[in-house]
Design an enzyme around this catalytic site. Structure first.
Site, mmCIF file in Angstrom:
data_model
loop_
_atom_site.group_PDB
_atom_site.id
_atom_site.type_symbol
_atom_site.label_atom_id
_atom_site.label_comp_id
_atom_site.label_asym_id
_atom_site.label_seq_id
_atom_site.Cartn_x
_atom_site.Cartn_y
_atom_site.Cartn_z
ATOM 1 N N LYS A 185 2.661 -1.632 6.414
ATOM 2 C CA LYS A 185 3.888 -1.895 5.497
ATOM 3 C C LYS A 185 4.603 -3.339 5.641
ATOM 4 O O LYS A 185 4.699 -4.343 4.915
ATOM 5 C CB LYS A 185 5.088 -0.846 5.313
ATOM 6 C CG LYS A 185 4.619 0.398 4.725
ATOM 7 C CD LYS A 185 4.645 0.372 3.295
ATOM 8 C CE LYS A 185 3.376 0.314 2.840
ATOM 9 N NZ LYS A 185 2.299 1.219 2.719
ATOM 10 N N TRP A 222 -6.954 -10.729 -10.811
ATOM 11 C CA TRP A 222 -7.046 -10.919 -9.171
ATOM 12 C C TRP A 222 -8.127 -11.511 -8.952
ATOM 13 O O TRP A 222 -9.397 -10.998 -9.052
ATOM 14 C CB TRP A 222 -6.815 -9.487 -8.400
ATOM 15 C CG TRP A 222 -6.563 -9.634 -7.209
ATOM 16 C CD1 TRP A 222 -5.551 -9.563 -6.653
ATOM 17 C CD2 TRP A 222 -7.665 -9.375 -6.050
ATOM 18 N NE1 TRP A 222 -5.655 -9.355 -4.838
ATOM 19 C CE2 TRP A 222 -7.073 -9.268 -4.838
ATOM 20 C CE3 TRP A 222 -9.063 -9.217 -6.084
ATOM 21 C CZ2 TRP A 222 -7.697 -9.184 -3.699
ATOM 22 C CZ3 TRP A 222 -9.719 -9.360 -4.854
ATOM 23 C CH2 TRP A 222 -9.059 -9.057 -3.781
ATOM 24 N N ASN A 232 -12.804 -6.545 -16.180
ATOM 25 C CA ASN A 232 -12.101 -6.092 -14.987
ATOM 26 C C ASN A 232 -13.417 -5.571 -14.137
ATOM 27 O O ASN A 232 -14.091 -4.473 -14.547
ATOM 28 C CB ASN A 232 -10.956 -4.946 -14.869
ATOM 29 C CG ASN A 232 -10.798 -4.163 -13.836
ATOM 30 O OD1 ASN A 232 -10.518 -2.920 -13.822
ATOM 31 N ND2 ASN A 232 -10.940 -4.517 -12.467
ATOM 32 N N GLY A 233 -13.931 -6.113 -13.062
ATOM 33 C CA GLY A 233 -14.994 -5.545 -12.257
ATOM 34 C C GLY A 233 -15.634 -6.789 -11.642
ATOM 35 O O GLY A 233 -15.236 -7.778 -11.626
ATOM 36 N N GLU A 239 1.965 -6.115 4.814
ATOM 37 C CA GLU A 239 1.817 -6.179 3.206
ATOM 38 C C GLU A 239 2.830 -7.133 2.476
ATOM 39 O O GLU A 239 2.306 -7.650 1.841
ATOM 40 C CB GLU A 239 1.574 -4.967 2.774
ATOM 41 C CG GLU A 239 0.405 -4.089 2.962
ATOM 42 C CD GLU A 239 0.371 -2.769 2.197
ATOM 43 O OE1 GLU A 239 -0.257 -2.379 1.627
ATOM 44 O OE2 GLU A 239 1.379 -1.958 2.556
ATOM 45 N N GLU A 247 1.019 2.974 9.755
ATOM 46 C CA GLU A 247 1.609 2.905 8.557
ATOM 47 C C GLU A 247 2.737 1.937 8.507
ATOM 48 O O GLU A 247 2.825 1.178 7.332
ATOM 49 C CB GLU A 247 1.712 4.064 8.014
ATOM 50 C CG GLU A 247 2.585 3.878 6.476
ATOM 51 C CD GLU A 247 1.639 3.511 5.221
ATOM 52 O OE1 GLU A 247 0.601 3.189 5.689
ATOM 53 O OE2 GLU A 247 2.246 3.285 4.400
ATOM 54 N N LYS A 277 -2.983 -3.641 -6.311
ATOM 55 C CA LYS A 277 -2.759 -2.356 -5.864
ATOM 56 C C LYS A 277 -3.942 -1.603 -5.977
ATOM 57 O O LYS A 277 -4.201 -0.421 -5.202
ATOM 58 C CB LYS A 277 -1.778 -1.615 -7.070
ATOM 59 C CG LYS A 277 -1.413 -0.073 -6.777
ATOM 60 C CD LYS A 277 -0.022 0.117 -6.794
ATOM 61 C CE LYS A 277 0.374 1.531 -6.188
ATOM 62 N NZ LYS A 277 0.445 1.622 -4.728
ATOM 63 N N CYS A 328 -7.399 -7.046 -11.204
ATOM 64 C CA CYS A 328 -7.638 -7.177 -12.606
ATOM 65 C C CYS A 328 -7.126 -6.065 -13.514
ATOM 66 O O CYS A 328 -7.379 -5.032 -13.344
ATOM 67 C CB CYS A 328 -8.811 -7.786 -13.335
ATOM 68 S SG CYS A 328 -9.376 -9.276 -12.291
ATOM 69 N N ARG A 368 -1.975 -4.817 -10.883
ATOM 70 C CA ARG A 368 -3.365 -5.032 -10.602
ATOM 71 C C ARG A 368 -4.164 -6.114 -10.318
ATOM 72 O O ARG A 368 -5.230 -6.558 -9.835
ATOM 73 C CB ARG A 368 -4.195 -4.545 -11.746
ATOM 74 C CG ARG A 368 -3.999 -3.014 -12.443
ATOM 75 C CD ARG A 368 -4.742 -2.484 -13.350
ATOM 76 N NE ARG A 368 -6.078 -2.460 -13.317
ATOM 77 C CZ ARG A 368 -6.539 -1.484 -12.734
ATOM 78 N NH1 ARG A 368 -5.905 -0.332 -12.606
ATOM 79 N NH2 ARG A 368 -8.025 -1.314 -12.504
ATOM 80 N N HIS A 410 -2.994 -1.027 28.009
ATOM 81 C CA HIS A 410 -4.341 -1.400 27.915
ATOM 82 C C HIS A 410 -4.816 -2.791 27.207
ATOM 83 O O HIS A 410 -5.866 -3.156 26.908
ATOM 84 C CB HIS A 410 -5.528 -0.647 27.680
ATOM 85 C CG HIS A 410 -5.296 0.969 28.165
ATOM 86 N ND1 HIS A 410 -5.570 1.001 29.449
ATOM 87 C CD2 HIS A 410 -4.718 2.009 27.888
ATOM 88 C CE1 HIS A 410 -5.407 2.300 29.885
ATOM 89 N NE2 HIS A 410 -5.019 2.905 28.985
HETATM 90 C C1 G6P Z 1 -4.893 -1.133 -1.891
HETATM 91 C C2 G6P Z 1 -3.571 -0.905 -1.767
HETATM 92 C C3 G6P Z 1 -3.118 0.005 -0.622
HETATM 93 C C4 G6P Z 1 -3.648 1.172 -0.896
HETATM 94 C C5 G6P Z 1 -5.210 1.132 -0.875
HETATM 95 C C6 G6P Z 1 -6.152 2.311 -1.069
HETATM 96 O O1 G6P Z 1 -5.315 -1.875 -0.603
HETATM 97 O O2 G6P Z 1 -2.856 -2.400 -1.588
HETATM 98 O O3 G6P Z 1 -1.654 -0.166 -0.993
HETATM 99 O O4 G6P Z 1 -3.237 2.274 0.182
HETATM 100 O O5 G6P Z 1 -5.850 0.183 -1.870
HETATM 101 O O6 G6P Z 1 -5.541 2.584 -2.511
HETATM 102 P P1 G6P Z 1 -5.680 4.089 -3.144
HETATM 103 O O7 G6P Z 1 -5.283 4.015 -4.657
HETATM 104 O O8 G6P Z 1 -7.192 4.544 -3.015
HETATM 105 O O9 G6P Z 1 -4.699 5.149 -2.278
#
Ligand code: G6P
Length: 622
Positions: A499, A74, A100-101, A502, A495, A617, A2, A27, A518
């Site tokens: 990616k 969100w 937000n929260g 996501e 990673e 994010k 949010c 957000r 394994h």
């Molecule tokens: C969310 C985002 C990720 C990010 C993670 C940690 O899940 O979608 O892209 O890596 O939070 O976020 P930060 O701001 O703590 O790096």
């Protein structure tokens, strides 16, 4: 999770709120709404879906209100529909709230308020907060009638009473139709920044919504509130103790958060990496004195040299940077290091001993799990450092010392340039501690030299974007992928898989290549793509064996290898080459083609790369 924005000034609030919400859309983007206030009249417009839809509903008609609040959501409590979208009103319709929260005790409060005769329209925790303020507001107004002029402002008093009863986290912007000349903001656990213009104020979750209007800002701290009126603004604690806060300069510009000709923020951020890594290293590498100076750590560097153990903690992509950091710190500085998910660390019974250092890594500096892990570590007496991108963020302020990434704001939900920034900072720290403890000065100088060559090497990888796109195209019909790497490149495999998941919603698993046999090898079926990071290094021969195991079972190999390695060509169905680099620096290069592969796959599948479904994010909830 949010985003909130509020405007109080002389201009029409609506376009400013809409523009601000668009900048906060990363957000959360499942529904949105605004409330505009004029002469005791609150006008509310809400919609499910993106901000563009809300803007369409609002239409082109110019609204004259100069005060308003807005929200992009969100969903946590209640489905993402118009009813649950913010702003929420109290039962009297006088109090409007964006939030937000998460209010953790909302259920208890709701039951109690229902017992008092309150009715609710939505399933949200925010409507409970609005009604709690409404409850105290009605009480204050009644008392005001009985005993007029006791000096307090009923709206402000009611907000304070309610806030003190809320458990959980909040960034609030609140209006009351009886007080058209007052906007209240409050913060606990969720970010809130007040932009202070010459005759206007913008209150927002992130400076991105403010910077177009002013670069002067007040960063609110937990349990603080701000009351904005035409006379100016007053900051105080939520239990009514006045406090004075210093104006700070917002350190990023509007250009940094615009697309600049790229189709998506994610692509722009991938292509920015040569530049952002230069910014990250700038002023930190001192070749004359043969050392790396990380300003925020200078005063504790001797102490860090004697650290007995590091614990790196983070979430998501930043956790993968922690894993690279673990390899770096143990290899270069010979300091035992563990990497742990912040969400796990906070709930187990971690052992923190004397001379151990916890390092929290975060792009946003607002991730709730990471913040909570920091609090837990501090409670146990740890020295906590932060490696953070967002200047002035909660994590930056909560940690004892730290280093900023200086890679500029990251808008794309899938983190890219923050990851390479985090790894660069960790590399610099490990080289410097290594030089002081374990490796020769010559070797440290060599690594520093090689590190400074990384931006140009990334540039050459970026030039193969179209080739990587063709690989994505050739495999776009596949729904299960593996990503495999060893040693320093094992976290990069994780990673790469993250990616792809996501943004393209393709199922992907990242593994240390040797673990494949394994279990996961059972997944290999005809044409299943397996992405191998097989650059030159001590594990090269072993990973060749793993590649052959996949080919023997009909899998399709996409191999990231070192330029000039002709021997590998016949093992790869698709080959991506990258410039040579010492093994310790390879993650900064090998991750780039994987970012591009995920990006192109998502675009080819027709997904909204910058706003992937169900993600946000900055995750400020548990
Ligand atoms: C969310 C985002 C990720 C990010 C993670 C940690 O899940 O979608 O892209 O890596 O939070 O976020 P930060 O701001 O703590 O790096």
């Amino acid at each position: 999770m949010c985003g909130i924005v509020a405007y109080f000034g002389m201009k029409s609030a609506q376009p400013i709120l809409i523009e601000g919400l668009k900048r906060l859309e990363y957000r959360g983007y499942d529904s949105a709404g605004i409330a505009l206030l004029n002469q005791n009249n609150l006008e509310i417009t809400k919609s499910e879906g993106r901000i563009d839809k809300l803007a369409e509903i609002l239409g082109k008609a110019r609204r004259e209100q100069t005060v308003g609040i807005g929200h992009t959501r969100w969903a946590t409590h209640g489905a993402p529909n118009t009813l649950n979208a913010h702003p929420h009103l109290d039962h009297s319709g006088k109090i409007a709230v964006v939030h937000n929260g998460i209010i953790e005790n909302y259920s208890t409060l709701k039951t109690w308020l229902m017992g008092e005769g309150f009715q609710f329209q939505s399933e949200t925790d925010t409507e409970v907060a609005a009604n709690l303020i409404g409850y105290f507001y009605a009480q204050a107004c009644d008392e005001e009638q009985d005993r007029p002029s006791n000096g307090r402002n009923p709206f402000e008093w009611a907000v304070q009473q309610a806030l003190q009863k809320l458990h959980g986290t909040f960034g609030f912007a609140i209006l009351c139709s009886d007080y058209p000349n007052m906007l209240i903001g409050a913060k606990k656990g969720s970010p809130l920044i007040l932009g202070v213009g010459s005759d206007e104020f913008i209150l927002a979750s992130d400076a991105a919504a403010i910077v177009e209007h002013t670069t002067q800002a007040i960063y609110m701290s937990d349990n603080e509130m701000v009351c904005i009126t035409p006379e100016g603004f007053q900051t105080k604690t939520i239990d009514n103790v006045a406090i004075s806060k210093k104006l700070k300069e917002i350190e990023f510009s509007l250009e940094q958060i615009e697309l600049g000709g790229f189709e998506h923020h994610m692509l722009k951020e991938i292509f920015e990496q040569p530049q952002t890594l230069k910014m990250c290293m700038q002023g930190r590498i001192d070749r004359h004195e043969h050392c790396i100076k990380l300003g925020g750590l200078t005063h504790i560097l001797r102490e860090l040299t004697r650290t007995r153990k590091f614990l790196f903690t983070a979430c998501g992509t930043a956790f993968h940077a922690c894993l690279v950091g673990e390899f770096l710190m143990e290899h270069l500085a010979r300091i035992p290091t563990e990497a742990e998910y912040a969400s796990e660390f906070r709930y187990r019974n971690p052992i923190i001993e004397d001379r151990e250092t916890v390092v929290a890594i975060s792009q946003s500096g607002e991730t709730l799990d990471t913040l909570s892990a920091i609090e837990e570590a501090k409670r146990r007496g740890a020295n906590v450092l932060g490696i953070v991108n967002s200047v002035g963020s909660s994590i930056a302020r909560t940690t004892d010392a730290g280093v900023y990434l200086h890679v500029g704001p990251e808008i794309g939900v899938a983190s890219t340039k923050a990851f390479t920034g985090q790894v660069t900072v960790l590399t610099m720290l490990a080289i410097e501690l290594g030089r002081r403890r374990h490796i020769s000065s010559d070797l440290a100088d060599y690594y520093v030299d090689e590190l400074t060559k990384i931006p140009d090497k990334i540039e050459t990888i970026l030039a193969s974007s179209q080739h990587i796109k063709s690989i994505a195209q050739a495999n776009i019909d596949q729904d299960n992928w593996l990503f495999l790497g060893r040693g320093f490149n094992y976290p990069v495999a994780l990673e790469g898989a993250l990616k792809l998941k996501e943004i393209s919603y393709i199922h992907a698993e990242g593994l240390p290549a040797a673990e494949m046999k394994h279990g996961p090898i059972a997944l290999i079926a005809d044409n299943m793509p397996a992405v191998f990071i097989a650059t030159e290094g001590p594990q090269y021969d072993k990973i060749m064996g793993n590649i052959e195991e996949v080919r023997a079972r009909g899998g399709r190999t996409i191999v990231v290898a070192t330029e000039g390695d002709t021997a590998i060509e016949r093992h790869a169905d698709h080959l991506i080459t990258i410039p040579d680099a010492p093994e310790i620096l390879q993650p900064l290069l090998t991750v780039i083609p994987l970012q591009l592969l995920a990006y192109h796959a998502a675009v080819l599948r027709g997904h909204d790369v910058d706003k992937p479904r169900n993600l946000a994010k900055s995750v400020t909830v548990e």
